[in-house]
Write a protein that holds these residues in place. Structure first.
Motif, PDB file in Angstrom:
ATOM      1  N   ALA A  83       0.833  -1.201   0.000  1.00 36.11           N
ATOM      2  CA  ALA A  83       0.000   0.000   0.000  1.00 36.11           C
ATOM      3  C   ALA A  83       0.866   1.249   0.000  1.00 36.11           C
ATOM      4  N   PHE A  84       0.465   2.230  -0.809  1.00 31.65           N
ATOM      5  CA  PHE A  84       1.128   3.532  -0.901  1.00 31.65           C
ATOM      6  C   PHE A  84       0.105   4.604  -0.581  1.00 31.65           C
ATOM      7  N   VAL A  85       0.373   5.424   0.439  1.00 29.76           N
ATOM      8  CA  VAL A  85      -0.536   6.485   0.844  1.00 29.76           C
ATOM      9  C   VAL A  85       0.247   7.798   0.854  1.00 29.76           C
ATOM     10  N   GLN A 115      -5.638  10.134  -2.576  1.00 33.82           N
ATOM     11  CA  GLN A 115      -5.853   8.723  -2.917  1.00 33.82           C
ATOM     12  C   GLN A 115      -4.558   7.948  -2.772  1.00 33.82           C
ATOM     13  N   GLY A 116      -4.655   6.800  -2.132  1.00 35.82           N
ATOM     14  CA  GLY A 116      -3.553   5.855  -2.102  1.00 35.82           C
ATOM     15  C   GLY A 116      -3.979   4.619  -2.876  1.00 35.82           C
ATOM     16  N   ASP A 132       6.127  15.725  -8.087  1.00 36.83           N
ATOM     17  CA  ASP A 132       6.731  16.866  -7.401  1.00 36.83           C
ATOM     18  C   ASP A 132       7.869  16.399  -6.505  1.00 36.83           C
ATOM     19  N   ALA A 133       8.866  17.259  -6.351  1.00 32.73           N
ATOM     20  CA  ALA A 133      10.007  16.937  -5.491  1.00 32.73           C
ATOM     21  C   ALA A 133       9.557  16.765  -4.041  1.00 32.73           C
ATOM     22  N   GLU A 134      10.335  15.979  -3.320  1.00 27.53           N
ATOM     23  CA  GLU A 134      10.093  15.766  -1.892  1.00 27.53           C
ATOM     24  C   GLU A 134       8.700  15.227  -1.612  1.00 27.53           C
ATOM     25  N   SER A 135       8.255  14.279  -2.403  1.00 27.79           N
ATOM     26  CA  SER A 135       6.956  13.654  -2.183  1.00 27.79           C
ATOM     27  C   SER A 135       7.107  12.529  -1.169  1.00 27.79           C
ATOM     28  N   ARG A 136       6.283  12.588  -0.127  1.00 28.20           N
ATOM     29  CA  ARG A 136       6.357  11.643   0.977  1.00 28.20           C
ATOM     30  C   ARG A 136       5.176  10.678   0.938  1.00 28.20           C
TER      31      ARG A 136
END
Length: 164
Positions: A83-85, A115-116, A132-136
């Protein structure tokens, strides 16, 4: 000539063959904490049990790739879901396939920052694709014994691209 795949909006119905969309909209919920919080339960099924696996919760900090994004590999996890959130409200890309060797089976989706996704076990997908840069991201997946990563690397003539 480079094959180009254009993303479609991420919806539960369109993504169902590959896993689950994780989002508040359309999810069952109820009020907790003296009325100050809405709780959304069971937004995805975490599948990690095969071969003695355990749940792993981690954070990813990802950088964007140059557009159009050259797709050189795909991966899948035979022993667990993944899972990616997102932890910010910015769009990102999801690339999946039924068969990593069949271009016709590929689907690209634009996910909102709200949305994940939860890739079902054995679903071919590309590693994290951010715009986008620095996406967490918060990641929930499997740790433990066994080989839970399969990769397919494409030869030079098989590489294709996704455009945001």
């Amino acid at each position: 000539m480079m094959r180009l795949l254009r993303p479609e909006p991420l919806t539960r119905d369109a993504f169902r063959p590959f896993g689950e969309v994780i989002e508040m909209e359309g999810s069952a919920h109820y009020t907790i904490n003296q009325g100050f919080t809405e709780r959304f339960n069971d937004v995805c099924f975490v599948d990690v049990a095969p071969e003695g696996g355990a749940t792993n919760v981690s954070l990813f900090l990802s950088q964007p790739r140059e557009a159009p994004i050259a797709i050189k590999l795909m991966e899948r996890h035979p022993l667990g879901s993944q899972a990616f959130v997102p932890l910010q409200d910015r769009p990102w890309l999801v690339l999946v396939a039924v068969d990593a060797h069949d271009f016709a089976s590929y689907r690209a989706f634009t996910a909102t920052g709200r949305q994940g996704v939860n890739y079902a076990r054995n679903t071919w997908h590309h590693p994290l694709l951010v715009l986008d840069a620095e996406s967490r991201f918060l990641i929930i997946d499997r740790k433990g014994p066994g080989n839970n990563l399969e990769e397919v690397w494409f030869k030079e003539g098989e590489v294709f691209a996704v455009t945001p």
